[in-house]
Design an enzyme around this catalytic site. Structure first.
Site, mmCIF file in Angstrom:
data_model
loop_
_atom_site.group_PDB
_atom_site.id
_atom_site.type_symbol
_atom_site.label_atom_id
_atom_site.label_comp_id
_atom_site.label_asym_id
_atom_site.label_seq_id
_atom_site.Cartn_x
_atom_site.Cartn_y
_atom_site.Cartn_z
ATOM 1 N N GLN A 5 -12.396 3.262 12.195
ATOM 2 C CA GLN A 5 -11.310 3.604 13.115
ATOM 3 C C GLN A 5 -11.131 5.112 13.159
ATOM 4 O O GLN A 5 -11.249 5.777 12.135
ATOM 5 C CB GLN A 5 -9.992 2.999 12.625
ATOM 6 C CG GLN A 5 -9.962 1.493 12.620
ATOM 7 C CD GLN A 5 -8.649 0.985 12.053
ATOM 8 O OE1 GLN A 5 -8.175 1.461 11.032
ATOM 9 N NE2 GLN A 5 -8.065 0.011 12.728
ATOM 10 N N CYS B 93 -3.527 2.415 6.785
ATOM 11 C CA CYS B 93 -2.143 2.888 6.711
ATOM 12 C C CYS B 93 -1.516 2.854 5.318
ATOM 13 O O CYS B 93 -0.818 3.795 4.956
ATOM 14 C CB CYS B 93 -1.254 2.210 7.751
ATOM 15 S SG CYS B 93 -1.792 0.630 8.322
ATOM 16 N N HIS C 135 -1.852 8.560 11.572
ATOM 17 C CA HIS C 135 -0.444 8.157 11.453
ATOM 18 C C HIS C 135 0.434 9.377 11.603
ATOM 19 O O HIS C 135 0.204 10.385 10.941
ATOM 20 C CB HIS C 135 -0.220 7.455 10.111
ATOM 21 C CG HIS C 135 -0.987 6.181 10.006
ATOM 22 N ND1 HIS C 135 -2.220 6.103 9.397
ATOM 23 C CD2 HIS C 135 -0.733 4.948 10.511
ATOM 24 C CE1 HIS C 135 -2.673 4.862 9.502
ATOM 25 N NE2 HIS C 135 -1.803 4.136 10.175
ATOM 26 N N ARG D 37 -12.898 -6.298 7.937
ATOM 27 C CA ARG D 37 -12.066 -7.458 8.246
ATOM 28 C C ARG D 37 -12.950 -8.666 8.423
ATOM 29 O O ARG D 37 -14.015 -8.577 9.010
ATOM 30 C CB ARG D 37 -11.266 -7.212 9.532
ATOM 31 C CG ARG D 37 -10.278 -6.085 9.363
ATOM 32 C CD ARG D 37 -9.504 -5.820 10.628
ATOM 33 N NE ARG D 37 -8.644 -4.667 10.435
ATOM 34 C CZ ARG D 37 -7.896 -4.123 11.375
ATOM 35 N NH1 ARG D 37 -7.906 -4.644 12.593
ATOM 36 N NH2 ARG D 37 -7.151 -3.088 11.119
ATOM 37 N N LYS E 227 4.478 -1.172 21.224
ATOM 38 C CA LYS E 227 3.203 -0.456 21.253
ATOM 39 C C LYS E 227 2.707 -0.231 22.668
ATOM 40 O O LYS E 227 3.212 -0.832 23.625
ATOM 41 C CB LYS E 227 2.156 -1.219 20.446
ATOM 42 C CG LYS E 227 1.882 -2.613 20.980
ATOM 43 C CD LYS E 227 0.766 -3.294 20.193
ATOM 44 C CE LYS E 227 0.472 -4.672 20.751
ATOM 45 N NZ LYS E 227 -0.748 -5.260 20.235
#
Length: 646
Positions: free
Chosen positions: A385, A338, A389, A367, A473
RNA sequence: GCCGAUGUAGCUCAGUUGGUCAGAGCAGCUGAUUUGUAAUCUGCAGGUCGGGGGUUCGAAUCCCUUCAUCGGCUCCA
């Protein structure tokens, strides 16, 4: 007399003080033997609790969740009694029923350790106790009395729990020599617990807090009949065969190497093909749905993540920044896409007419997951991923949400993923200060999500307090082979990053406005998605996804020439095809290629060579008859077209 | 990261109390066979028993340590 109303609406009269069990007995002794709990006036209770006034009554047999819950909860107490007799002085944490069975968290004390090897002995003791037909008795006690009992016992875990309970609502249950603090309900006695299996032991922090002591958790499952237990164990065995780690190796999809590093998946050719099929499919859909594809680097300046706030929150627990040799600048492996996307947004001015701006990327992120967390492809340190966005105006939020839900439903359907659940996470109404963004925006966003889900007829559970600090969310969850839940898709509203990156657009009033951002992933990560896909299909992928669509099987080497012609023809027709020219019998070739989950087997012998046909066999189904290679190619194309439409 | 378990050939697993225990099946390679819808036969090769220390006359086997994996817990931007 009191009036009891049954689920079918019928009403019968009974003596006041009668128990649910006695009512069941009056209806039929056989029924009494099959019920394990009762719902009296919408409250689940022990069968033995007396009823003094008019009430509605539902008697629960094994197939009802409340029945199994009482059964397994009672089983947990039974296990506790067995443990106490084998390990005197053992202390007990909590021991609830769960979706499949029960567990109890215990502190064996004295440096004693309980391992898998100890389970059979505990199991044996449980069976002995169960056979004694011990009655479960319920007792209401004062807080002081409860405190005294467990203080005398020296069980500091129970006293901690009692300390938090309100006086007047405390009940104890006793069976045999064991008494536990418990809300119930329980079975009338231990007798129905006939089939018992303790599954495994694990560590579990007291009250789920890693700062607390680690207790020993023992998982088990019980049934009223041995047959049910056997069935369950067979199911577990079958599920293990669908484990994506196992199938991934068998089908040569992916591997891990300690030389590369734990949690870093290596995609082998077939797995890479599968992955690419997913990416191609998704890319075509994204373009149709107004997304624009972007590409960003795998690293970013540490200041980027300071701006986004991620460095502060996760920096210490991430792969640490690396420095450039000359200037000493700090770069991080990107943990998310992002911030990069925000910079792309900021690369040029935006008008309200441009919005929504839907930016998508198959972005690989890194990560640092704790070593104990790594799990096949579902929990890794490097993953891709299908990230996007949406930068939009507040008035567009609901429509954007709807479009994303629609996309998720479309994609899940295309991959035959029909069993998933959806959860809406809202902010904690009692703790509003921990969230960023105005009350008004939050309210609008939460309503937008709930309405969008409603209008898309998406079944959701709403959980207050689970929202991220930056916005509400909606998450999509699926189960793996043995029923563990994994989160795949997620749609998150974000008020934070637009502030931090000072994102703006020019409104019709020629003023600068703040856009709202929606993070969204549908597969979540390709790795996890493929893992779930493997477990749900046992490696039998839909044709469009299969890395290889067909294999040509000549019956003997005499037909290799014609087989090769078919093989070449299909590959030239963009149908990825293999050929098996080994000098094996056809039965062997069929078996081997069935096990490799190749969707179509094309058998070629004398008849086919003479007539220039192929004999088609569908994986898992069998013979489909003969046809021309061109017809087969059409059949494949049609089947794929039927599976996925854009 | 924490608790417990496991680690023998590419895969699935045998290896009793430490003493011809380094084995089998499948996969691989040879050769034979030329096959009609889920396993043809023969032969061969393949492992410093996860790594490193130690105990012992002797260790796959016992101890320590380390790495990885499995089941959970915690975490998951």
């Amino acid at each position: 007399m009191i009036k009891i109303t049954f689920p079918d609406g019928s009403v019968k009269e009974f003596e006041p003080g009668i128990s649910s069990l006695e009512i069941a007995e009056q209806i039929s002794p056989r029924l009494a033997g099959e019920v394990y709990a009762a719902t009296v006036n919408n409250e689940v209770r022990d069968l033995t609790r007396p009823i003094y006034a008019d009430a509605s009554l539902v008697l629960h047999k094994w197939d009802d969740e409340p029945a199994r819950h009482a059964f397994w909860h009672s089983s947990a107490h039974l296990m506790a009694e067995a443990l106490e007799s084998i390990y005197p002085g053992i202390k007990f944490g909590i021991g609830p029923a769960i979706e499949n069975g029960f567990y109890y968290d215990v502190d064996p004390g004295d440096g004693r350790v309980i391992t898998d090897a100890d389970l059979p002995a505990i199991e044996k003791k449980m069976k002995e106790l169960a056979a004694e037909n011990l009655k479960f008795t319920r007792r209401e006690v004062s807080k002081k009395e409860a405190m005294d009992i467990f203080t005398a016992k020296g069980d500091e875990y129970k006293t901690e729990l009692i300390g938090e309970l309100e006086d007047g609502s405390i009940t104890l249950y006793t069976q045999g020599n064991f008494t536990d603090l418990c809300r119930g309900p329980h079975l009338p006695s231990t007798a129905p617990i006939r089939a018992i299996k303790l599954l495994n032991v694990a560590g579990a922090y007291w009250r789920g807090n890693e700062k607390n002591k680690m207790l020993t958790r023992i998982y088990g499952i019980t049934y009223p009949k041995q047959k049910l237990l056997d069935d369950y164990l067979v199911f577990l065995e079958e599920a293990r065969k669908r484990d994506h780690r196992r199938i991934g190796r068998e089908l040569e999809l992916f591997t891990f190497s300690p030389h590369v590093g734990m949690g870093l998946p290596l995609w082998m050719p077939k797995g890479a093909e599968l992955r690419q099929n997913l990416i191609d499919f998704m890319t075509r859909i994204l373009k149709k749905r107004g997304y624009q594809i972007v590409t960003t680097p795998h690293i970013g300046n540490v200041n980027l993540y300071k701006t986004s706030g991620h460095y502060e929150k996760y920096g210490k627990d991430s792969f640490q920044p690396m420095a450039t040799p000359q200037e000493g600048e700090q770069f991080m492996l990107k943990p998310m896409n992002c911030p990069h996307h925000c910079e792309i947004y900021n690369a040029k001015p935006h008008s309200y007419k441009d919005l929504p701006f839907r930016m998508a990327e198959f972005g690989t992120v890194y990560r640092y997951e704790q070593s104990g967390e790594l799990h096949g492809l579902t929990r890794v340190r490097s993953f891709t991923q299908d990230d996007a966005h949406h930068f939009c105006r507040h008035d567009q939020l609901k429509e954007e949400f709807k479009s994303i839900i629609d996309l998720v439903q479309f994609i899940f359907k295309a991959v035959n993923l029909n069993e998933y659940s959806a959860q809406i996470s809202l902010r904690d109404p009692d703790n509003r200060e921990k969230y960023i963004g105005s009350d008004e925006n939050w309210e609008k966003a939460e309503n937008a999500i709930i309405e969008a889900a409603g209008e898309k007829e998406l079944e959701t559970t709403v959980v207050p307090g689970e929202a991220a600090f930056y916005g509400p969310k909606l998450d999509f969850m699926v189960k793996d082979a043995i029923g563990r839940k994994w989160q795949l898709g997620t749609i998150q509203v974000d008020y934070n990053l637009p502030e931090r990156f000072d994102l703006t657009y020019n409104g019709s009033d020629n003023q600068k406005h703040r856009p709202v951002m929606i993070h969204r992933a549908i597969f979540g990560s390709l790795e996890r998605f493929i893992a779930v896909l493997i477990e749900n299909t046992a490696g039998k992928f839909p044709l469009w996804l299969a890395p290889e669509k067909a294999v040509v099987l000549p019956i003997s080497e005499k037909f290799n020439d014609y087989a090769r012609k078919v093989f070449d023809f299909l590959n030239n027709s963009d149908i990825c095809t293999l050929i098996d020219e080994r000098s094996e019998k056809i039965g062997k070739k069929i078996r081997d290629n069935e096990l490799k989950r190749i969707p179509y087997l094309l058998i070629i012998g004398n008849n086919e060579a003479v007539n220039e046909t192929v004999s088609v066999r569908r994986q898992g189904e069998g013979d489909r008859g003969t046809m021309k290679p061109e017809e087969f190619a059409d059949l494949v194309r049609k089947e794929i077209a039927g599976e996925i439409t854009f």
